[in-house]
Write a protein that holds these residues in place. Structure first.
Motif, PDB file in Angstrom:
ATOM      1  N   ILE A  78       0.714  -1.446  -0.165  1.00 46.01           N
ATOM      2  CA  ILE A  78       0.130  -0.480  -0.131  1.00 46.01           C
ATOM      3  C   ILE A  78       0.969   1.346   0.036  1.00 46.01           C
ATOM      4  CG2 ILE A  78       0.195   0.393   2.663  1.00 46.01           C
ATOM      5  CD1 ILE A  78      -2.973   1.114  -0.366  1.00 46.01           C
ATOM      6  N   LEU A  79       2.356   1.203   0.887  1.00 41.53           N
ATOM      7  CA  LEU A  79       2.931   2.487   0.656  1.00 41.53           C
ATOM      8  C   LEU A  79       3.022   3.067  -0.448  1.00 41.53           C
ATOM      9  CD1 LEU A  79       4.989   1.988   3.685  1.00 41.53           C
ATOM     10  CD2 LEU A  79       3.114   3.051   3.722  1.00 41.53           C
ATOM     11  N   PRO A  80       3.341   2.372  -2.017  1.00 37.74           N
ATOM     12  CA  PRO A  80       4.014   3.007  -2.699  1.00 37.74           C
ATOM     13  C   PRO A  80       2.997   3.641  -3.504  1.00 37.74           C
ATOM     14  CG  PRO A  80       4.550   1.044  -2.594  1.00 37.74           C
ATOM     15  CD  PRO A  80       3.831   1.371  -1.341  1.00 37.74           C
ATOM     16  N   PHE A  81       1.781   3.132  -3.265  1.00 36.08           N
ATOM     17  CA  PHE A  81       0.319   4.052  -4.035  1.00 36.08           C
ATOM     18  C   PHE A  81      -0.017   5.227  -3.161  1.00 36.08           C
ATOM     19  CE2 PHE A  81      -4.129   4.529  -4.095  1.00 36.08           C
ATOM     20  CZ  PHE A  81      -4.134   4.680  -5.535  1.00 36.08           C
ATOM     21  N   ILE A  82       0.562   4.822  -2.059  1.00 42.72           N
ATOM     22  CA  ILE A  82      -0.006   6.373  -1.143  1.00 42.72           C
ATOM     23  C   ILE A  82       1.072   7.278  -1.447  1.00 42.72           C
ATOM     24  CG2 ILE A  82       0.478   7.173   1.768  1.00 42.72           C
ATOM     25  CD1 ILE A  82      -0.543   4.504   2.156  1.00 42.72           C
ATOM     26  N   TRP A  83       2.158   7.318  -1.769  1.00 40.57           N
ATOM     27  CA  TRP A  83       3.081   8.254  -2.017  1.00 40.57           C
ATOM     28  C   TRP A  83       3.013   8.571  -3.441  1.00 40.57           C
ATOM     29  CZ3 TRP A  83       6.475  10.884   0.010  1.00 40.57           C
ATOM     30  CH2 TRP A  83       7.471  11.296  -0.957  1.00 40.57           C
ATOM     31  N   LEU A 126      -4.839  15.960  -0.431  1.00 38.84           N
ATOM     32  CA  LEU A 126      -5.603  15.107  -0.308  1.00 38.84           C
ATOM     33  C   LEU A 126      -6.133  15.276   1.065  1.00 38.84           C
ATOM     34  CD1 LEU A 126      -5.055  12.119  -1.267  1.00 38.84           C
ATOM     35  CD2 LEU A 126      -3.259  11.750   0.445  1.00 38.84           C
ATOM     36  N   LYS A 127      -6.207  15.661   1.955  1.00 36.20           N
ATOM     37  CA  LYS A 127      -7.400  15.283   3.112  1.00 36.20           C
ATOM     38  C   LYS A 127      -8.836  15.902   2.646  1.00 36.20           C
ATOM     39  CE  LYS A 127      -4.737  16.948   5.938  1.00 36.20           C
ATOM     40  NZ  LYS A 127      -4.237  17.278   7.474  1.00 36.20           N
ATOM     41  N   ILE A 164      -8.763  12.303  -6.152  1.00 41.65           N
ATOM     42  CA  ILE A 164      -7.553  12.133  -6.328  1.00 41.65           C
ATOM     43  C   ILE A 164      -7.023  10.658  -6.375  1.00 41.65           C
ATOM     44  CG2 ILE A 164      -5.617  12.142  -5.608  1.00 41.65           C
ATOM     45  CD1 ILE A 164      -5.857  15.259  -4.099  1.00 41.65           C
ATOM     46  N   LEU A 165      -8.141   9.947  -4.833  1.00 44.88           N
ATOM     47  CA  LEU A 165      -8.078   8.207  -5.508  1.00 44.88           C
ATOM     48  C   LEU A 165      -8.280   8.285  -7.151  1.00 44.88           C
ATOM     49  CD1 LEU A 165      -7.766   6.099  -4.631  1.00 44.88           C
ATOM     50  CD2 LEU A 165      -9.426   5.518  -3.190  1.00 44.88           C
ATOM     51  N   VAL A 166      -9.999   8.077  -7.021  1.00 44.57           N
ATOM     52  CA  VAL A 166     -10.360   8.264  -8.664  1.00 44.57           C
ATOM     53  C   VAL A 166      -9.485   8.098  -9.574  1.00 44.57           C
ATOM     54  CG1 VAL A 166     -12.101   8.222  -9.871  1.00 44.57           C
ATOM     55  CG2 VAL A 166     -12.933   8.254  -7.584  1.00 44.57           C
ATOM     56  N   CYS A 167      -9.314   9.628 -10.013  1.00 46.98           N
ATOM     57  CA  CYS A 167      -8.446   9.914 -10.712  1.00 46.98           C
ATOM     58  C   CYS A 167      -7.241   9.552 -11.243  1.00 46.98           C
ATOM     59  CB  CYS A 167      -7.724  11.779 -10.935  1.00 46.98           C
ATOM     60  SG  CYS A 167      -9.867  12.306 -10.758  1.00 46.98           S
ATOM     61  N   VAL A 168      -6.496   8.718 -10.239  1.00 44.49           N
ATOM     62  CA  VAL A 168      -4.794   9.028  -9.479  1.00 44.49           C
ATOM     63  C   VAL A 168      -5.371   7.325 -10.596  1.00 44.49           C
ATOM     64  CG1 VAL A 168      -3.567   7.052  -8.183  1.00 44.49           C
ATOM     65  CG2 VAL A 168      -3.784   9.273  -8.589  1.00 44.49           C
ATOM     66  N   LEU A 169      -6.569   6.186 -10.243  1.00 42.81           N
ATOM     67  CA  LEU A 169      -6.665   4.907 -10.642  1.00 42.81           C
ATOM     68  C   LEU A 169      -7.231   4.568 -12.002  1.00 42.81           C
ATOM     69  CD1 LEU A 169      -8.894   3.874  -7.371  1.00 42.81           C
ATOM     70  CD2 LEU A 169      -6.877   3.093  -8.579  1.00 42.81           C
ATOM     71  N   VAL A 170      -8.051   5.698 -12.925  1.00 37.96           N
ATOM     72  CA  VAL A 170      -8.503   5.424 -13.414  1.00 37.96           C
ATOM     73  C   VAL A 170      -7.097   6.311 -15.065  1.00 37.96           C
ATOM     74  CG1 VAL A 170      -9.741   7.503 -15.367  1.00 37.96           C
ATOM     75  CG2 VAL A 170     -11.644   6.698 -13.245  1.00 37.96           C
ATOM     76  N   ALA A 173      -2.716  14.193 -18.199  1.00 44.76           N
ATOM     77  CA  ALA A 173      -3.566  15.130 -18.811  1.00 44.76           C
ATOM     78  C   ALA A 173      -4.347  15.095 -17.437  1.00 44.76           C
ATOM     79  CB  ALA A 173      -4.209  14.880 -20.068  1.00 44.76           C
ATOM     80  N   MET A 174      -4.246  14.477 -16.659  1.00 38.05           N
ATOM     81  CA  MET A 174      -5.010  13.955 -15.623  1.00 38.05           C
ATOM     82  C   MET A 174      -4.680  14.203 -14.507  1.00 38.05           C
ATOM     83  SD  MET A 174      -7.825  12.299 -13.869  1.00 38.05           S
ATOM     84  CE  MET A 174      -8.282  10.621 -14.877  1.00 38.05           C
TER      85      MET A 174
END
Length: 240
Positions: A154-159, A188-189, A195-201, A226-227
């Motif tokens: 999980i840490l790399p994704f959080i970074w 982020l808070k 931010i989470l959804v956009c990063v995943l997409v 672009a995102m």
């Protein structure tokens, strides 16, 4: 652009904006990918030959034919050699050198908003003067942290989430890297879901081109920028 926090932007708006910027710059997306992979693979093959990595791969394959244990032992043995370390440094150096190429898209997207003429030189603005040292210095720090925590899940994704908006903050707002990380953490808070959804997409679309359309991946690979720009505008601009 002002550092204001407007009402939370809709995810659909951010995504539409990202695809708008990406679609408007398809030629530059292709140019980016061709340049990026040409430099990356040229460097990779050159240093692999220079430090005997191909011979090491043959040794690994021979060990694998014996047993999995023999393969693991041989991999550990070869990984500790001086040539392997030098190749790792060269690989890291190549990634760091290529990072400023991403910055050019922020210049290009900004010009689209201002209805200014886009030039090929805009793609290389991250390499201009002190810009180069600023961005490679940041990315070297970023990637070293990433590799240090890469073995966790999980840490790399959080970074990534904590630093996703750092580059445009450095480019448009002239923020220092640690100041930009602090600002990124604050938004982020308050905009975690967006931010989470956009990063995943962005991650999925970035690589789906290679998995589904093969050559089409050359167009989707730089979509991440672009995102990031669309997300940055929505979160930090008073014109979101």
């Amino acid at each position: 652009m002002q550092n204001k926090y407007p009402q939370k932007p809709g995810i659909d708006f951010i995504l539409k904006q990202a695809f708008f910027y990406w679609n408007k710059t398809l030629v530059f997306q292709l140019m980016f990918s061709i340049i990026y992979f040409a430099v990356f693979f040229t460097s990779l093959f050159f240093f692999a030959s220079k430090y005997g990595i191909w011979d090491q791969q043959k040794e690994l394959m021979d060990a694998f034919k014996i047993s999995t244990e023999a393969y693991i032992q041989k991999a550990a043995e070869l990984g500790a050699t001086e040539n392997s370390r030098y190749f790792s440094y060269a690989f890291l150096g190549t990634l760091v050198f290529l990072y400023p190429l991403n910055i050019g898209f922020f210049q290009i997207f900004g010009k689209i908003d201002l209805k200014e003429k886009i030039e090929i030189s805009d793609l290389f603005i991250g390499y201009n003067g002190l810009n180069f040292f600023k961005y490679v210095g940041y990315f070297l720090f970023w990637v070293l942290i990433y590799f240090m925590i890469a073995q966790t899940i999980i840490l790399p994704f959080i970074w990534v989430l904590i630093t996703v908006l750092v580059a445009p903050l450095m480019f448009f707002n002239n923020r220092r890297s640690f100041e930009a990380i602090s600002l990124n953490f604050k938004v982020l808070k308050s905009h975690f879901v967006e931010i989470l959804v956009c990063v995943l997409v962005a991650f999925l679309f970035k690589y789906v081109g290679f998995a589904v359309f093969l050559v089409g991946g050359l167009f989707t690979f730089p979509f991440w920028n672009a995102m990031i720009y669309s997300l940055y505008k929505a979160v930090f601009s008073d014109k979101s």
